[in-house]
Design an enzyme around this catalytic site. Structure first.
Site, PDB file in Angstrom:
ATOM      1  N   HIS A  33       0.807  -1.224   0.000  1.00 22.34           N
ATOM      2  CA  HIS A  33       0.000   0.000   0.000  1.00 22.34           C
ATOM      3  C   HIS A  33       0.843   1.279   0.000  1.00 22.34           C
ATOM      4  O   HIS A  33       0.572   2.190   0.782  1.00 22.34           O
ATOM      5  CB  HIS A  33      -0.926   0.022   1.228  1.00 22.34           C
ATOM      6  CG  HIS A  33      -1.859  -1.139   1.307  1.00 22.34           C
ATOM      7  ND1 HIS A  33      -2.348  -1.620   2.507  1.00 22.34           N
ATOM      8  CD2 HIS A  33      -2.392  -1.919   0.344  1.00 22.34           C
ATOM      9  CE1 HIS A  33      -3.140  -2.647   2.271  1.00 22.34           C
ATOM     10  NE2 HIS A  33      -3.184  -2.863   0.970  1.00 22.34           N
TER      11      HIS A  33
HETATM   12  C1  LIG Z   1      -0.254  -7.550  -4.469  1.00 22.21           C
HETATM   13  C2  LIG Z   1      -1.146  -6.407  -4.050  1.00 22.21           C
HETATM   14  C3  LIG Z   1      -2.212  -6.666  -3.200  1.00 22.21           C
HETATM   15  C4  LIG Z   1      -3.042  -5.606  -2.803  1.00 22.21           C
HETATM   16  N1  LIG Z   1      -4.194  -5.893  -2.128  1.00 22.21           N
HETATM   17  C5  LIG Z   1      -5.123  -4.925  -1.951  1.00 22.21           C
HETATM   18  C6  LIG Z   1      -6.411  -5.235  -1.468  1.00 22.21           C
HETATM   19  O1  LIG Z   1      -6.747  -6.392  -1.224  1.00 22.21           O
HETATM   20  N2  LIG Z   1      -7.308  -4.208  -1.315  1.00 22.21           N
HETATM   21  C7  LIG Z   1      -6.974  -2.931  -1.579  1.00 22.21           C
HETATM   22  O2  LIG Z   1      -7.799  -2.029  -1.357  1.00 22.21           O
HETATM   23  N3  LIG Z   1      -5.753  -2.595  -2.050  1.00 22.21           N
HETATM   24  C8  LIG Z   1      -4.841  -3.572  -2.290  1.00 22.21           C
HETATM   25  N4  LIG Z   1      -3.644  -3.260  -2.856  1.00 22.21           N
HETATM   26  C9  LIG Z   1      -3.315  -1.856  -3.083  1.00 22.21           C
HETATM   27  C10 LIG Z   1      -4.076  -1.206  -4.233  1.00 22.21           C
HETATM   28  O3  LIG Z   1      -4.238  -2.097  -5.303  1.00 22.21           O
HETATM   29  C11 LIG Z   1      -3.315   0.052  -4.658  1.00 22.21           C
HETATM   30  O4  LIG Z   1      -3.250   0.947  -3.555  1.00 22.21           O
HETATM   31  C12 LIG Z   1      -3.961   0.804  -5.818  1.00 22.21           C
HETATM   32  O5  LIG Z   1      -4.172  -0.065  -6.904  1.00 22.21           O
HETATM   33  C13 LIG Z   1      -3.066   1.970  -6.234  1.00 22.21           C
HETATM   34  O6  LIG Z   1      -3.620   2.616  -7.348  1.00 22.21           O
HETATM   35  P1  LIG Z   1      -2.798   3.718  -8.154  1.00 22.21           P
HETATM   36  O7  LIG Z   1      -3.697   4.208  -9.212  1.00 22.21           O
HETATM   37  O8  LIG Z   1      -2.220   4.689  -7.196  1.00 22.21           O
HETATM   38  O9  LIG Z   1      -1.535   2.946  -8.761  1.00 22.21           O
HETATM   39  P2  LIG Z   1      -1.483   1.671  -9.712  1.00 22.21           P
HETATM   40  O10 LIG Z   1      -2.782   0.938  -9.704  1.00 22.21           O
HETATM   41  O11 LIG Z   1      -0.268   0.919  -9.341  1.00 22.21           O
HETATM   42  O12 LIG Z   1      -1.365   2.285 -11.173  1.00 22.21           O
HETATM   43  C14 LIG Z   1      -0.245   2.925 -11.690  1.00 22.21           C
HETATM   44  C15 LIG Z   1      -0.203   2.625 -13.183  1.00 22.21           C
HETATM   45  O13 LIG Z   1       0.734   3.489 -13.798  1.00 22.21           O
HETATM   46  C16 LIG Z   1       1.532   2.745 -14.687  1.00 22.21           C
HETATM   47  N5  LIG Z   1       2.800   3.458 -14.799  1.00 22.21           N
HETATM   48  C17 LIG Z   1       3.682   3.724 -13.806  1.00 22.21           C
HETATM   49  N6  LIG Z   1       4.720   4.428 -14.277  1.00 22.21           N
HETATM   50  C18 LIG Z   1       4.485   4.619 -15.598  1.00 22.21           C
HETATM   51  C19 LIG Z   1       5.208   5.269 -16.642  1.00 22.21           C
HETATM   52  N7  LIG Z   1       6.367   5.898 -16.416  1.00 22.21           N
HETATM   53  N8  LIG Z   1       4.677   5.261 -17.891  1.00 22.21           N
HETATM   54  C20 LIG Z   1       3.509   4.642 -18.146  1.00 22.21           C
HETATM   55  N9  LIG Z   1       2.784   4.005 -17.191  1.00 22.21           N
HETATM   56  C21 LIG Z   1       3.269   3.992 -15.941  1.00 22.21           C
HETATM   57  C22 LIG Z   1       1.635   1.375 -14.032  1.00 22.21           C
HETATM   58  O14 LIG Z   1       2.013   0.369 -14.941  1.00 22.21           O
HETATM   59  C23 LIG Z   1       0.237   1.196 -13.480  1.00 22.21           C
HETATM   60  O15 LIG Z   1      -0.637   0.618 -14.404  1.00 22.21           O
HETATM   61  C24 LIG Z   1      -2.771  -4.281  -3.242  1.00 22.21           C
HETATM   62  C25 LIG Z   1      -1.698  -4.038  -4.103  1.00 22.21           C
HETATM   63  C26 LIG Z   1      -0.894  -5.089  -4.518  1.00 22.21           C
HETATM   64  C27 LIG Z   1       0.238  -4.805  -5.474  1.00 22.21           C
END
Ligand SMILES: Cc1cc2nc3c(=O)[nH]c(=O)nc-3n(C[C@H](O)[C@H](O)[C@H](O)COP(=O)(O)OP(=O)(O)OC[C@H]3O[C@@H](n4cnc5c(N)ncnc54)[C@H](O)[C@@H]3O)c2cc1C
Length: 523
Positions: free
Chosen positions: A463
């Site tokens: 997280h």
């Molecule tokens: C294994 C795991 C288990 C988890 N379990 C839970 C759970 O059960 N419940 C829950 O609520 N949360 C859970 N989480 C946490 C939750 O999924 C994350 O907090 C949330 O998805 C974050 O969203 P975000 O949009 O900030 O980032 P992300 O969803 O990580 O999205 C970022 C995106 O940007 C892309 N990106 C990054 N840099 C670049 C770049 N330079 N150029 C192009 N694209 C790029 C990445 O590829 C990705 O697709 C878990 C996470 C993981 C990894």
């Protein structure tokens, strides 16, 4: 691909999918979504119980921290989805909003307009709650939230054992009251994962006003006279630039978004100077304030062959393929609870993640036979880490310093969590199942021994957040409308803007953040 866009969104993760889906509901708004991952929906993403098989594959950024001083110099693994849906396409699907006190804390800390009462309507708007709509829940929104189809008997024993030791039963951790134990609800639809891509992006893919570029790595924001005009990215080895007429939104996650700001000359002056990057906007908070939830391992052998090891068998596969039922629909961490590690706290600081399986070293270590795990997780950490550049190569992984569990009070809370986990495992409800203790093991009884166990085995629970925090103080990177300070036309909307990590899993809060921004940008 058209080359005229109103908005460019970087990252098709939890937040990016929400923004792309919501903004393109208006046919007059042209959106480009840039995503480094190439896959649309790997099979191991679709099948709930298989998510950890995505770890350290091409669908995972597989970050790691620098050696952690409080944890014996160990590097901690941080999986991050690199696929449509981002981390929501590989997470454990627990639907959790956090505690109302978290958002009230954001608001009183300078994030005006982000109190629990302010954000609740956006949680509700996002939601398609299988139990139906209520004051706290929404029905008909994009994000499907269901009860587990198949509950393991060990998870039921955990819930019963928690009640035996005095925890309240909690049937809905998202009602506003977190304390107590129960089954988690999950972001699934009919036994399959319901990622942010399933919920928001896939239904929008046919829209002519949405362009999605997969397998492209954003390298920097193109700035002209203090205004964000475009995004540079690498596509098939070539550098390209896409331009936006209105705004650029970074949704690359808590590791990707600060890295992109730094590469664009937006960040702390010393960090930029170290890499010879000219300062476009001095913002001392970029990459600072990194937070995550550390957890300690507590695991037992199981005397009866009932654990999720059975999800690997042929009968489970057939059940899943033909009926979308059975143990492969499990999110592994089926049940849990929230407790306070000591008297006088105004909210829970420990969350249990109960898995009807061994979960040792992120599943990479597989002890033989059946087992179960109770992961006491520190959900109100006080340590803060930071992220910096390793080099000016945009494809080089950044430097991540977690400073995990650097405060004695954090270790003390986890020690209390481990002791309570043991008490739960010792309850009558587990008598049929409980074999010998694998972790911490018989050698760890005293506070010092438990502390040593935690330092030797604690890991992060996926997280990361806080690295582009919103607020008004000198470390704030974005204002409460998510605009990057001192740079026109640029916002950040993802887990990085959270000023303080919520008590609980961070997918739903990230989706809520993006829902808010989408609403503002659409009006
Ligand atoms: C294994 C795991 C288990 C988890 N379990 C839970 C759970 O059960 N419940 C829950 O609520 N949360 C859970 N989480 C946490 C939750 O999924 C994350 O907090 C949330 O998805 C974050 O969203 P975000 O949009 O900030 O980032 P992300 O969803 O990580 O999205 C970022 C995106 O940007 C892309 N990106 C990054 N840099 C670049 C770049 N330079 N150029 C192009 N694209 C790029 C990445 O590829 C990705 O697709 C878990 C996470 C993981 C990894």
């Amino acid at each position: 691909m058209s080359n005229a866009f109103d908005f460019i969104i970087v990252g098709a993760g939890s937040a990016g999918c929400v923004l792309a889906g919501r903004l393109t509901q208006d046919p007059n708004v042209r959106v480009l979504l840039l995503e480094a991952g190439t896959a649309r929906e790997p099979l191991a993403s679709r099948v709930p119980a298989a998510f950890s098989t995505l770890f350290k594959t091409r669908h995972d950024w597989a970050h790691q921290t620098e050696p952690e001083p409080a944890l014996g110099g160990r590097r901690l693994y941080i999986p991050r989805g690199k696929v449509l849906g981002g981390s929501s396409a590989m997470n454990a699907m627990i639907y959790m909003r956090g505690n109302p006190i978290d958002y009230d804390g954001w608001a009183s800390g300078g994030a005006d307009g982000w109190s629990y009462a302010d954000v609740l309507p956006d949680f509700v708007r996002a939601e398609d709650q299988a139990r139906g709509a209520s004051d706290a829940h929404g029905a008909g929104g994009p994000l499907r939230v269901e009860d587990l189809i198949c509950k393991n008997p060990l998870s039921a024993a955990f819930v019963a054992a928690c009640e035996e030791v005095g925890l309240a039963h909690n049937d809905d951790f998202n009602s506003g009251i977190q304390d107590g134990a129960g089954f988690y609800q999950v972001t699934q639809k009919g036994g399959r994962r319901w990622s942010a891509a399933n919920a928001y992006l896939f239904p929008a893919l046919r829209r002519p006003n949405l362009s999605v570029a997969r397998g492209v790595h954003a390298t920097r924001v193109v700035l002209e006279n203090g205004r964000a005009r475009g995004v540079e990215y690498i596509d098939g080895g070539q550098r390209k630039i896409a331009r936006a007429d209105l705004e650029i939104v970074l949704a690359a996650g808590a590791i990707g978004s600060p890295q992109l700001l730094l590469l664009s000359g937006i960040g702390p002056a010393d960090e930029l100077a170290r890499h010879g990057i000219p300062v476009v906007a001095r913002l001392d908070g970029v990459g600072q304030n990194l937070q995550d939830h550390p957890f300690a391992g507590v695991a037992y052998h199981c005397k009866e062959p009932v654990s999720l090891l059975n999800a690997e068998g042929l009968s489970a596969l057939l059940q899943y393929v033909f009926a979308r039922r059975g143990p492969l629909t499990s999110n592994i961490a089926e049940a849990g609870g929230f407790v306070r590690s000591k008297d006088g706290l105004d909210a829970p600081d420990i969350q249990f993640h109960f898995a009807a399986a061994f979960y040792v070293d992120h599943g990479f270590v597989k002890p033989p036979g059946h087992g179960f795990s109770i992961g006491p997780t520190l959900v109100a950490p006080t340590s803060r880490g930071h992220i910096g550049l390793r080099s000016t190569d945009p494809t080089a992984p950044p430097v991540i310093v977690g400073n995990v569990l650097s405060q004695a009070s954090e270790i003390a809370a986890l020690v209390a969590g481990v002791r309570l986990a043991r008490k739960i495992a010792a309850a009558d409800a587990f008598v049929r199942f409980r074999g010998s203790e694998l972790l911490p093991g018989d050698g760890a009884r005293t506070d010092d021994e438990l502390t040593a166990h935690i330092r030797a085995t604690a890991e992060l629970l996926y997280h990361p957040c806080g690295t582009c925090k919103m607020g008004k103080d000198e470390l704030a990177v974005v204002d409460p409308e998510l605009r990057v300070k001192g740079v026109a036309g640029l916002r950040v909307a993802d887990a990085s803007v959270m000023p303080v990590i919520p008590r609980g899993n961070t997918n739903a809060p990230t989706i809520m953040i993006a829902e808010r921004l989408a609403r503002w940008l659409a009006t």
